[in-house]
Structure formats: C-alpha cells, structure tokens
Design a protein around this motif. Structure first.
Motif, PDB file in Angstrom:
ATOM      1  N   GLY A 196      16.185  52.827  52.115  1.00 29.37           N
ATOM      2  CA  GLY A 196      16.981  51.800  51.451  1.00 29.37           C
ATOM      3  C   GLY A 196      16.177  50.987  50.459  1.00 29.37           C
ATOM      4  N   VAL A 197      14.860  50.976  50.613  1.00 26.20           N
ATOM      5  CA  VAL A 197      13.978  50.330  49.639  1.00 26.20           C
ATOM      6  C   VAL A 197      13.457  51.364  48.654  1.00 26.20           C
ATOM      7  CG1 VAL A 197      11.850  49.006  49.339  1.00 26.20           C
ATOM      8  CG2 VAL A 197      13.285  48.593  51.321  1.00 26.20           C
ATOM      9  N   LEU A 198      13.140  52.546  49.142  1.00 30.27           N
ATOM     10  CA  LEU A 198      12.502  53.550  48.289  1.00 30.27           C
ATOM     11  C   LEU A 198      13.431  54.123  47.223  1.00 30.27           C
ATOM     12  CD1 LEU A 198      10.434  55.418  51.003  1.00 30.27           C
ATOM     13  CD2 LEU A 198       9.679  53.643  49.435  1.00 30.27           C
ATOM     14  N   GLY A 239      16.272  40.992  45.679  1.00 35.91           N
ATOM     15  CA  GLY A 239      17.556  41.076  46.365  1.00 35.91           C
ATOM     16  C   GLY A 239      18.033  42.507  46.519  1.00 35.91           C
ATOM     17  N   LEU A 240      17.811  43.321  45.508  1.00 29.60           N
ATOM     18  CA  LEU A 240      18.201  44.726  45.578  1.00 29.60           C
ATOM     19  C   LEU A 240      17.414  45.459  46.655  1.00 29.60           C
ATOM     20  CD1 LEU A 240      19.583  47.321  44.470  1.00 29.60           C
ATOM     21  CD2 LEU A 240      17.652  47.491  42.893  1.00 29.60           C
ATOM     22  N   PHE A 241      16.099  45.280  46.665  1.00 30.22           N
ATOM     23  CA  PHE A 241      15.269  46.003  47.620  1.00 30.22           C
ATOM     24  C   PHE A 241      15.519  45.532  49.054  1.00 30.22           C
ATOM     25  CE2 PHE A 241      12.101  46.309  43.913  1.00 30.22           C
ATOM     26  CZ  PHE A 241      12.801  47.364  43.371  1.00 30.22           C
ATOM     27  N   TYR A 242      15.608  44.234  49.250  1.00 27.63           N
ATOM     28  CA  TYR A 242      15.868  43.709  50.595  1.00 27.63           C
ATOM     29  C   TYR A 242      17.275  44.088  51.059  1.00 27.63           C
ATOM     30  CZ  TYR A 242      16.382  40.459  54.465  1.00 27.63           C
ATOM     31  OH  TYR A 242      16.609  39.913  55.692  1.00 27.63           O
ATOM     32  N   GLY A 243      18.238  44.010  50.174  1.00 24.82           N
ATOM     33  CA  GLY A 243      19.607  44.384  50.519  1.00 24.82           C
ATOM     34  C   GLY A 243      19.729  45.866  50.835  1.00 24.82           C
ATOM     35  N   GLY A 244      18.995  46.696  50.117  1.00 24.26           N
ATOM     36  CA  GLY A 244      19.009  48.131  50.414  1.00 24.26           C
ATOM     37  C   GLY A 244      18.441  48.433  51.780  1.00 24.26           C
ATOM     38  N   ALA A 245      17.378  47.727  52.153  1.00 20.20           N
ATOM     39  CA  ALA A 245      16.786  47.925  53.475  1.00 20.20           C
ATOM     40  C   ALA A 245      17.744  47.463  54.571  1.00 20.20           C
ATOM     41  CB  ALA A 245      15.464  47.181  53.580  1.00 20.20           C
ATOM     42  N   ALA A 280      21.070  47.206  54.304  1.00 23.99           N
ATOM     43  CA  ALA A 280      22.304  48.000  54.282  1.00 23.99           C
ATOM     44  C   ALA A 280      22.137  49.349  54.968  1.00 23.99           C
ATOM     45  CB  ALA A 280      22.775  48.206  52.848  1.00 23.99           C
ATOM     46  N   THR A 281      21.001  49.991  54.773  1.00 23.74           N
ATOM     47  CA  THR A 281      20.806  51.318  55.343  1.00 23.74           C
ATOM     48  C   THR A 281      20.065  51.291  56.671  1.00 23.74           C
ATOM     49  OG1 THR A 281      18.733  51.649  54.150  1.00 23.74           O
ATOM     50  CG2 THR A 281      20.765  52.392  53.075  1.00 23.74           C
ATOM     51  N   GLY A 282      19.234  50.300  56.884  1.00 21.84           N
ATOM     52  CA  GLY A 282      18.450  50.239  58.104  1.00 21.84           C
ATOM     53  C   GLY A 282      17.273  51.186  58.110  1.00 21.84           C
ATOM     54  N   THR A 283      16.955  51.766  56.965  1.00 20.66           N
ATOM     55  CA  THR A 283      15.825  52.688  56.857  1.00 20.66           C
ATOM     56  C   THR A 283      14.937  52.271  55.703  1.00 20.66           C
ATOM     57  OG1 THR A 283      16.994  54.176  55.356  1.00 20.66           O
ATOM     58  CG2 THR A 283      17.233  54.614  57.710  1.00 20.66           C
TER      59      THR A 283
END
Length: 169
Positions: free
Chosen positions: A104-106, A90-96, A98-101
């Motif tokens: 956001g996962v890295l 959820g954190l990794f997918y949500g980061g991607a 939220a940022t669109g880049t």
C-alpha cells in the motif's frame, strides 16, 4: 485419584500462585498476554478483485499526486512545498492503512517516483520544464522519498507486533 492444585503447571512457584520470571508479572504461571497477530491480509494471500482495484487506484492516485505536487510546490514556495509533501505523506500513509500491507506504500510510492523523475527529465526543445532550478524542487524530490521510506518502515514495524516488555528479563 486426587490432583494437587498446581498439577499441570510448570515452574517453581506455580503451586503457590507466585510469580516467576517467565510469567511476565501477570500472576499466572502460563505467561503474560500473547502478542496480537498482525492485522491485514497475509503475505501469501491471493489477490482478490477488490485488492487489485485498490492497488490500481493507488497507482493512479500516485501519478496524480506527483503531478499536482510538481505544480503546487513551485507556485507558492514555502506553503506549496509543505502542501505537496503533506499530500504525498497522506497518500502513502492512507495506502498503508487501506491495504494493510507494505504494498500500500510501495505501489503509490513507485508511481510517484517514476512520474516525478519522468517530469524532471522531460525538457522541451523550447527550454521549458516543470521543475525549476531551486531548492524547493530538490526538497520536494528528497522529501517525497523520505516520506515514502518512513511510511513503509513504520508499517513494517507495526505489523511485526513485537510485545512490549523488558529486554533480557
């Protein structure tokens, strides 16, 4: 000066409204629908204060999810491990999203990885450590890495905006 119906159109069947191989089946000689541009900020876009704040929030959240996952996965073995891995996903997918880049996962992925490996290597003189010598600890480590790679790869595939259609035709 008179112009014909197909003036300015290229292609053998453009004058009669026939489909050509290059038209993509849309009936127009100009081609099918253009690929949608990737959403989100451009790769070379300058960092705004809002984006920097989002990345800092993702960094802190990555550390917190790593700490919580370390404790939860050992507490309730099968359910805790699944809960910890779901939290990282959820954190990794949500980061991607939220940022669109890909950052956001890295960013949270790097924070999660450093935190987990620091917790793994931290052995106190009394012999206490947070990761037990079981299958759950290894599944949490490898599962979190695999989830981060999957989320980063899936985000890269979504942003290329490859049009769907026949290959080579």
């Amino acid at each position: 000066m008179t112009t014909s119906k197909g003036a300015g159109n290229e292609g053998a069947g453009a004058d009669k409204g026939q489909r050509t191989r290059a038209s993509g089946g849309s009936g127009a000689a100009g081609g099918g629908t253009p690929a949608a541009p990737p959403t989100g900020p451009a790769a070379g876009a300058p960092l705004s204060p809002g984006r920097v704040g989002t990345y800092v929030l993702l960094l802190v959240t990555g550390v917190l999810v790593a700490l919580a996952g370390t404790l939860v996965q050992a507490a309730w073995f099968p359910g805790g491990l699944l809960l910890a891995l779901a939290g990282t996903g959820g954190l990794f997918y949500g980061g991607a999203k939220a940022t669109g880049t890909a950052s956001g996962v890295l960013v949270p992925g790097a924070a999660w990885l450093v935190t987990v490996f620091l917790l793994l290597s931290d052995v106190r003189p009394e012999g206490d450590f947070l990761f037990g010598p079981g299958l759950g600890s290894y599944a949490f480590l490898l599962g979190g890495l695999v989830i981060a790679v999957i989320c980063a790869t899936a985000h890269q595939l979504r942003t290329t905006a490859v049009p769907h259609g026949r290959v080579g035709g």
